[in-house]
Scaffold this active site. Structure first.
Site, PDB file in Angstrom:
ATOM      1  N   HIS A 286      -8.904  -9.869   4.691  1.00  0.00           N
ATOM      2  CA  HIS A 286      -8.002  -8.735   4.510  1.00  0.00           C
ATOM      3  C   HIS A 286      -7.107  -8.917   3.292  1.00  0.00           C
ATOM      4  O   HIS A 286      -6.853  -7.956   2.558  1.00  0.00           O
ATOM      5  CB  HIS A 286      -7.137  -8.560   5.763  1.00  0.00           C
ATOM      6  CG  HIS A 286      -6.163  -7.431   5.666  1.00  0.00           C
ATOM      7  ND1 HIS A 286      -6.517  -6.118   5.864  1.00  0.00           N
ATOM      8  CD2 HIS A 286      -4.837  -7.411   5.385  1.00  0.00           C
ATOM      9  CE1 HIS A 286      -5.461  -5.340   5.712  1.00  0.00           C
ATOM     10  NE2 HIS A 286      -4.429  -6.101   5.420  1.00  0.00           N
TER      11      HIS A 286
ATOM     12  N   HIS B 133      -5.550   0.131   9.395  1.00  0.00           N
ATOM     13  CA  HIS B 133      -4.950  -0.652  10.475  1.00  0.00           C
ATOM     14  C   HIS B 133      -5.858  -0.519  11.690  1.00  0.00           C
ATOM     15  O   HIS B 133      -5.430  -0.187  12.788  1.00  0.00           O
ATOM     16  CB  HIS B 133      -3.528  -0.165  10.780  1.00  0.00           C
ATOM     17  CG  HIS B 133      -2.539  -1.285  10.862  1.00  0.00           C
ATOM     18  ND1 HIS B 133      -1.603  -1.403  11.854  1.00  0.00           N
ATOM     19  CD2 HIS B 133      -2.353  -2.372  10.075  1.00  0.00           C
ATOM     20  CE1 HIS B 133      -0.869  -2.489  11.673  1.00  0.00           C
ATOM     21  NE2 HIS B 133      -1.310  -3.089  10.589  1.00  0.00           N
TER      22      HIS B 133
ATOM     23  N   GLY C  71      -6.530   0.882  -3.643  1.00  0.00           N
ATOM     24  CA  GLY C  71      -7.074   1.175  -2.327  1.00  0.00           C
ATOM     25  C   GLY C  71      -7.111  -0.052  -1.451  1.00  0.00           C
ATOM     26  O   GLY C  71      -6.299  -0.968  -1.600  1.00  0.00           O
TER      27      GLY C  71
ATOM     28  N   ASP D 269       4.638   0.094   1.077  1.00  0.00           N
ATOM     29  CA  ASP D 269       3.925  -0.074  -0.191  1.00  0.00           C
ATOM     30  C   ASP D 269       4.410   0.948  -1.213  1.00  0.00           C
ATOM     31  O   ASP D 269       4.558   0.634  -2.403  1.00  0.00           O
ATOM     32  CB  ASP D 269       2.416   0.107   0.018  1.00  0.00           C
ATOM     33  CG  ASP D 269       1.745  -1.152   0.548  1.00  0.00           C
ATOM     34  OD1 ASP D 269       2.307  -2.246   0.377  1.00  0.00           O
ATOM     35  OD2 ASP D 269       0.660  -1.034   1.133  1.00  0.00           O
TER      36      ASP D 269
END
Length: 764
Positions: free
Chosen positions: A62, A113, A558, A135
């Site tokens: 991740h 998520h 992204g 973010d």
């Protein structure tokens, strides 16, 4: 009262050097043997417990993108200088930023998520929203809107009944408390997501160009300030671990529960306002949010991107649990936290702003003149690492890439042999059946739980094709955003399928009247250890990058989400594409329904017999096979330019893209959203079934005033966009030539009844 936990002695750097053979649970933390060996080589000793925790979370799939890096570099190779000129910040930053004119910049990003939302649907989805909002905050922007592309197993499956209500409630609960309108997204049901739902969250923020902030620690002696919520035990190894492994198929995933973060949207709302005041006062040199991997990520990334080293004192970190070890403090993914780099002379002013907003803020370290990240605890050094080896120089895997032999059989299984309705009454029944299907029915059960118009700047939201939000009240300048992906198309042909997802999102933005400007993506795939999954992924990346180059709009950033599978069954490959567009005045936006009696209905684009991967094949026959529709990006570009120009001139009275469900579904939605029926004739020369249900790309359904119809068709032809007059808006039914008319009441009952019947009242 629960007694305080006794904290064990720290595993210090000195102790690690003196005990090279001490066993360590690196495999349990997700590290491979060779990765652990490389860490020892980097450090010249075994890692401490705290260092091992940092490397394990930062080298997870991740956080490190270790299986996708070799493919993602293609985005950079295909980005032209003209495309780069549009970006103020791009891939590698917390979020992409584009200049939208008049001194305004917009930042946007979509992230996943997925696994936390399967384990604990409400908190998983809520903290997904919270993380993507931070973010956007970290770029110096005010968050102005969110959207949520969601995918679940079959709509009538027991596990969907467990997961979906919690996810929707979590998305709405967190976003509503933040006062952010939810303006778009998707809800898709498919057997491929059973046991592994996709919960993607997108956020958009706006700022003045000069307010852009980046994540780096610069300036020896500058202070590192942690502000926001306290650090606790929730989220230990959370998204960084959950998103880097495959579920075991046990059904509930309850053993993962302690790893799911717990969100507090009220704290985040205050944190937003606090950050904005700090930015505007010029008190921040660099900033990073604390999301996946927590302090491990924030400290190592800030130091790695800076021009020196960093010292952190863990004793200064405000905790909300007793007895936390250094590894736990560094790995915690407790929400609503930010880390800022501040000049010493600005610390007092920084703290004063935080006190004003009742936001806890603590100096936890400083930028040093070395090249090491050093972390101490109780006066002893527990971390001493080169920060880049943690944050940016993790493993890079060239995973095997192989197209499975089953792909040929999938393509050969064409839908052409499926029985098709032909009689007028059968076609009428098929329209109603499709309108009531879970993937095409009204999403009001979901969207009514979201506040779509809070703050007063939302011009359009679901069920519109794209969300439209005003960013400048004086001029009306705004943005449009849409997300899309037909994963069945991607399964049939990943390269073309990714381009079709891009084309649809691009088209949805254009139908609103906006000019597409930038792309973000959330690439959801199965295990990277499966060669066929890596083939799907690599082809989708190539397709998206080549598509963006053809359209002249950059990918600004992204997310990659791997290991989306249960046991050995991967999800449908799902590269969700978000497109951002710019509109000079949101008052010129185009609505997506039939609203004007007497308006002329025009179909733009070309229709062919293209049913591979279609919603009709899926709903009626449970079929997936054949080839997806052809994609013509030059035609999409011409269509988008025509739509935006006609909207700016005030010619269009309505505009709706033609995609899932074909023309039939576009007519249904335009009638019901606008509240007016229509009398239309299907295009000549086409089989009525193909005309109604084909999902050929590059098409839009528009309405114009009767007095403008002829001129508009000439304009379309001159723009290289085929157009055909279908009929006229009016009446209280959808009347298609040769088919029995469908009263809007009957149509609405079919369209609106499905989700409430499946999931009950949204207020239950």
């Amino acid at each position: 009262m629960v007694p305080d936990t006794v904290t064990p002695p720290a595993d210090t750097v000195e102790h690690a050097a003196a005990s090279p053979d001490q066993p360590q649970p690196y495999r349990e933390l997700g590290l491979k043997d060779d990765e652990y060996a490389r860490i020892r080589e980097i450090l010249g000793r075994r890692p401490t417990d705290a260092e091992l925790a940092m490397y394990s979370v930062m080298w997870s799939e991740h956080c490190s993108y270790k299986s996708s890096k070799v493919h993602l570099k293609y985005f950079g190779e295909t980005t032209t200088e003209a495309m780069r000129e549009k970006m103020l910040a791009g891939i590698g930053e917390n979020a992409g930023v584009v200049d939208v004119g008049d001194g305004w910049a917009v930042t946007f990003k979509v992230e996943s998520h997925n696994h936390p939302s399967y384990v604990e649907p409400y908190q998983g989805a809520a903290t997904g929203v919270g993380g993507i909002v931070r973010d956007i905050m970290a770029m110096g922007a005010r968050p102005i809107a969110v959207a949520d592309p969601l995918r679940f197993g079959p709509a009538d499956a027991p596990d969907t009944a467990r997961v979906l209500p919690g996810v929707v409630s979590g998305v709405g609960g967190y976003g509503n408390c933040l006062g952010l309108p939810n303006v778009g997204g998707e809800v898709v049901f498919d057997e491929g997501y059973a046991g592994n739902p996709l919960v993607n969250a997108l956020c958009v923020g706006s700022m003045r160009v000069e307010d852009l902030h980046l994540a780096f620690a610069s300036g020896t002696g500058n202070k590192i300030i942690l502000f926001g919520a306290r650090t606790g035990l929730d989220g230990i190894g959370g998204v960084s671990v959950l998103a880097s492994e495959t579920f075991d198929g046990s059904g509930t995933g309850q053993k993962k529960l302690p790893s799911v973060q717990v969100g507090d949207p009220f704290t985040e709302k205050v944190l937003i306002e606090c950050c904005l005041e700090l930015f505007h006062a010029g008190l921040v040199v660099g900033i990073q949010d604390l999301g996946g991997a927590g302090l491990s990520c924030a400290t190592s990334e800030l130091a790695s991107a800076g021009d020196g080293g960093m010292h952190i004192d863990l004793d200064a970190v405000p905790l909300r649990a007793t007895g936390m070890t250094p590894a736990e403090i560094l790995s915690s993914e407790s929400q609503e936290r930010m880390c800022a780099v501040v000049r010493p002379e600005d610390v007092d002013a920084f703290m004063a702003v935080c006190r004003k907003w009742d936001t806890l803020a603590t100096v936890i370290g400083e930028v040093t003149d070395g090249d090491r990240l050093v972390i101490t605890w109780h006066g002893e050094t527990v971390v001493d690492v080169p920060p880049r080896t943690v944050a940016h120089d993790g493993p890079v895997y060239h995973r095997p890439v192989e197209r499975s032999a089953t792909q040929d059989a999938l393509i050969a299984d064409s839908p052409d042999a499926l029985p098709r309705p032909a009689a007028p009454s059968e076609l009428r029944d098929e329209i109603l059946r499709m309108a009531a299907s879970p993937n095409l029915c009204s999403r009001a059960w979901v969207t009514d739980q979201y506040d779509r118009y809070v703050r007063g700047n939302t011009a359009s939201a679901q069920p519109a094709d794209a969300g439209v939000v005003r960013i400048d009240e004086s001029t009306g300048r705004g943005i449009a955003v849409a997300t899309d992906c037909n994963a069945r198309f991607v399964a049939l042909d990943p390269y073309t399928g990714a381009q079709l997802a891009l084309a649809e999102a691009y088209r949805n933005v254009a139908t609103s009247g906006a000019v597409p400007a930038a792309v973000t993506n959330c690439l959801n795939f199965g295990s990277p250890e499966d060669p066929h999954v890596m083939w799907q992924f690599s082809e989708a990346v190539r397709g998206l990058a080549d598509g963006c180059a053809a359209l002249g709009i950059p990918v600004t950033g992204g997310n990659v989400s791997f290991y989306n599978q249960t046991g050995d069954r991967a999800i449908l490959p799902t590269p969700v594409i978000g497109v951002l567009g710019v509109i000079d005045d949101v008052a010129r936006r185009v609505r997506s329904g039939f609203t004007g009696e007497g308006d002329v209905v025009v179909l733009l684009g070309t229709t062919a017999d293209e049913l591979g991967g279609s919603e009709w094949a899926h709903v009626v026959h449970g079929h997936l096979g054949g080839r997806p529709p052809a994609v013509d990006l030059a035609a999409e570009q011409r269509l988008g330019a025509l739509l935006a120009a006609a909207a700016a001139d005030g010619v269009l009275t309505g505009s709706h893209d033609v995609s899932d469900g074909g023309l039939a579904q576009a007519l249904v939605e335009a009638s019901l959203v606008g509240g007016c029926g229509a009398a239309v004739e299907l295009p000549a020369g086409l089989d009525p079934f193909v005309a109604l249900f084909s999902e050929s790309a590059g098409r839009a359904l528009v309405t114009v005033a009767a007095s403008d119809a002829d001129a508009f068709l000439v304009r379309a032809a001159e723009a290289g966009v085929p157009g055909v007059r279908l009929g006229t808006v009016g009446g209280d039914s959808l009347a298609i030539t040769d088919l029995p008319a469908i009263p809007l009441g009957e149509l609405r009952a079919a369209w609106e009844g499905t989700l409430p019947a499946l999931f009950g009242s949204a207020t239950d």
